[in-house]
Design an enzyme around this catalytic site. Structure first.
Site, PDB file in Angstrom:
ATOM      1  N   ASN A  89       0.852  -9.467   5.231  1.00  0.00           N
ATOM      2  CA  ASN A  89       1.386  -8.677   4.116  1.00  0.00           C
ATOM      3  C   ASN A  89       1.813  -9.668   3.034  1.00  0.00           C
ATOM      4  O   ASN A  89       2.862 -10.310   3.151  1.00  0.00           O
ATOM      5  CB  ASN A  89       2.570  -7.834   4.589  1.00  0.00           C
ATOM      6  CG  ASN A  89       3.064  -6.865   3.529  1.00  0.00           C
ATOM      7  OD1 ASN A  89       2.667  -6.936   2.372  1.00  0.00           O
ATOM      8  ND2 ASN A  89       3.938  -5.956   3.927  1.00  0.00           N
ATOM      9  N   GLU A 101       4.132  -1.419  10.281  1.00  0.00           N
ATOM     10  CA  GLU A 101       2.876  -1.441   9.531  1.00  0.00           C
ATOM     11  C   GLU A 101       1.931  -2.503  10.072  1.00  0.00           C
ATOM     12  O   GLU A 101       0.706  -2.348  10.034  1.00  0.00           O
ATOM     13  CB  GLU A 101       3.170  -1.690   8.048  1.00  0.00           C
ATOM     14  CG  GLU A 101       3.923  -0.546   7.401  1.00  0.00           C
ATOM     15  CD  GLU A 101       4.542  -0.907   6.068  1.00  0.00           C
ATOM     16  OE1 GLU A 101       4.154  -0.295   5.060  1.00  0.00           O
ATOM     17  OE2 GLU A 101       5.411  -1.799   6.033  1.00  0.00           O
ATOM     18  N   ARG A 148      -2.908  -6.207   4.432  1.00  0.00           N
ATOM     19  CA  ARG A 148      -2.423  -4.993   3.783  1.00  0.00           C
ATOM     20  C   ARG A 148      -2.791  -5.080   2.299  1.00  0.00           C
ATOM     21  O   ARG A 148      -2.463  -6.047   1.617  1.00  0.00           O
ATOM     22  CB  ARG A 148      -0.915  -4.865   3.935  1.00  0.00           C
ATOM     23  CG  ARG A 148      -0.360  -3.615   3.265  1.00  0.00           C
ATOM     24  CD  ARG A 148       1.144  -3.566   3.343  1.00  0.00           C
ATOM     25  NE  ARG A 148       1.655  -2.410   2.622  1.00  0.00           N
ATOM     26  CZ  ARG A 148       2.948  -2.172   2.420  1.00  0.00           C
ATOM     27  NH1 ARG A 148       3.849  -3.020   2.881  1.00  0.00           N
ATOM     28  NH2 ARG A 148       3.338  -1.108   1.762  1.00  0.00           N
ATOM     29  N   ARG A 150      11.752   0.274  -9.742  1.00  0.00           N
ATOM     30  CA  ARG A 150      10.751   1.178 -10.314  1.00  0.00           C
ATOM     31  C   ARG A 150      11.373   2.519 -10.686  1.00  0.00           C
ATOM     32  O   ARG A 150      12.226   3.032  -9.972  1.00  0.00           O
ATOM     33  CB  ARG A 150       9.598   1.391  -9.327  1.00  0.00           C
ATOM     34  CG  ARG A 150       8.652   0.217  -9.264  1.00  0.00           C
ATOM     35  CD  ARG A 150       7.612   0.417  -8.173  1.00  0.00           C
ATOM     36  NE  ARG A 150       7.925  -0.348  -6.979  1.00  0.00           N
ATOM     37  CZ  ARG A 150       7.238  -0.294  -5.847  1.00  0.00           C
ATOM     38  NH1 ARG A 150       6.202   0.511  -5.735  1.00  0.00           N
ATOM     39  NH2 ARG A 150       7.586  -1.032  -4.815  1.00  0.00           N
ATOM     40  N   HIS A 155       1.944   3.632   1.068  1.00  0.00           N
ATOM     41  CA  HIS A 155       2.641   3.391   2.341  1.00  0.00           C
ATOM     42  C   HIS A 155       1.929   4.081   3.506  1.00  0.00           C
ATOM     43  O   HIS A 155       2.561   4.481   4.495  1.00  0.00           O
ATOM     44  CB  HIS A 155       4.102   3.863   2.278  1.00  0.00           C
ATOM     45  CG  HIS A 155       4.961   3.046   1.355  1.00  0.00           C
ATOM     46  ND1 HIS A 155       5.906   3.606   0.523  1.00  0.00           N
ATOM     47  CD2 HIS A 155       5.005   1.706   1.123  1.00  0.00           C
ATOM     48  CE1 HIS A 155       6.499   2.663  -0.182  1.00  0.00           C
ATOM     49  NE2 HIS A 155       5.963   1.495   0.173  1.00  0.00           N
TER      50      HIS A 155
END
Length: 393
Positions: A9, A379, A90, A238, A179
């Site tokens: 990642n 993940e 990822r 964000r 995600h």
């Protein structure tokens, strides 16, 4: 076939990794390089032999990748680089091109680069990691695992925007959702542990980046993020959803150009922008207790946005059986979870505050109409599984 698979990642200044022995899914090593590009980077790694925690030099992703491999060799986790059979990366945005993981070739690289326009904070650094590992481990299969893939089942009525249809046909402008590996992992965990309560799931991935998914019978029917990972919930830096007319207004009144607006919405908004204090929930909760009004406002807004999406998705699913909290905030912040769930007492939600404070798997009371869970996401294992599936037997 037994294989060692690296799950990667890549962030703008970090590189997280886990080395798995597949198909047993045994974690052989895990760690990360932080502060890449700064005067002093920091490296941590955990193996069966112990833990490494030290300052290092890593001025680029190339150097960070070399550092990881060198440390795996030095600590005798691997005896030679050829032991690593595959590297799963990822990748934030696969756009309309990819609805599943793919082996990376030149065309895939070109498309990841092209889609950087949609995920400017993520795709470019994902690509840096891919190219660094390709250079260092040319024998290993490189696989891209897309954040958007699990959301490919979102129906058109939920995915398209109310702008001229031509733009969807010409540019693929639609909701992609993000995600995916996290929401997929949560879905599979609920199906395994609570099969009778797994048909209607709302998965809340709450971290610095945050998204909520509505999952029906194992498939995503909606996700709070959109064409890019900027949409949806208020996040660390964000903005999440806003009135699009704000953008030309700021352009006109503040004299901002397109790049400045992108930077404003991606890096200067959210919890940081509202509070003027921090993008970290922990800092804001402490500041709220000390009377910092804008920190309190930022937290209230963050909670409200999450409640709004949960409410909408409960309606979209025609009821909800299980709500799951995951990722950094979702897994560890009992205050945020409690405040969010208070809104849904009218649906019969009953939270057990003792279990909530302890971050237990089940934080709802036995008589709660909805199962409320805390499940740590993984993940990396989803990336490793997707990568391993590409090996022929």
């Amino acid at each position: 076939m037994v294989a060692k698979i690296l799950s990667i990642n890549s962030g703008s200044s970090s590189l997280k990794f886990k080395l798995y022995l597949m198909p047993a899914e045994v974690v052989v090593a895990s760690g990360q390089v932080e502060r890449i590009g700064q005067a002093k980077a920091h490296f941590t790694m955990k193996t069966e032999a112990g833990k490494v925690d030290e300052d290092v030099q890593a001025k680029s992703h190339d150097q960070a990748v070399s550092l990881v491999i060198d440390q795996l060799l030095a600590r005798q986790v691997i005896k030679e680089m050829t032991e690593i059979s595959g590297v799963g990366h990822r990748v934030s945005n696969g756009g309309a091109y990819y609805s599943q993981a793919v082996v990376i070739d030149e065309l895939v690289e070109q498309r990841i680069d092209e889609l950087s326009a949609l995920s400017p904070l993520h795709n470019p650094v994902n690509l840096l990691g891919i190219r660094a590992f390709k250079k260092l481990l040319p024998q290993a299969m490189q696989v891209a695992v897309f954040d958007t893939a699990f959301n490919a089942t979102i129906p058109q009525a939920n995915a398209l925007y109310a702008i001229p249809y031509d733009y969807y046909e010409k540019y693929g402008i639609r909701k992609y959702g993000f995600h995916g590996p996290s929401h997929q992992y949560i879905t599979e965990q609920v199906q395994e542990r609570f099969p009778t309560m797994s048909h209607k799931i709302i998965s809340c991935h709450l971290g610095s980046g945050a998204s909520i998914s509505a999952i029906k019978d194992g498939q995503t029917i909606d996700n709070s993020m959109g064409f890019t990972p900027l949409a949806g919930l208020m996040m660390g830096t964000r903005s999440g959803d806003l009135d699009p007319q704000i953008l030309p207004f700021l352009q006109e009144h503040e004299g901002l150009d397109i790049q400045e607006i992108k930077n404003l919405l991606n890096a200067k908004s959210g919890l940081l922008g509202v509070s003027g204090y921090s993008n970290d929930i922990r800092d804001l909760e402490k500041a709220q207790k000390e009377g910092h009004q804008r920190a309190a406002l930022a937290l209230a807004m963050f909670i409200h946005r999450i409640q709004t999406y949960i409410g909408a998705y409960a309606a979209e699913l025609n009821g909800v059986e299980t709500i799951v909290f995951t990722a950094g905030i979702g897994e560890h912040d009992s205050y945020i979870r409690s405040k969010i769930m208070q809104q849904f007492a009218y649906l019969g939600v009953r939270i057990d505050e003792t279990q909530n404070q302890a971050n237990e798997l089940v934080i709802s009371q036995r008589d709660s109409a909805i199962n409320v869970l805390v499940i740590p996401t993984d993940e990396e294992i989803m990336i490793a599984r997707d990568t391993y599936q590409h090996f022929s037997y």
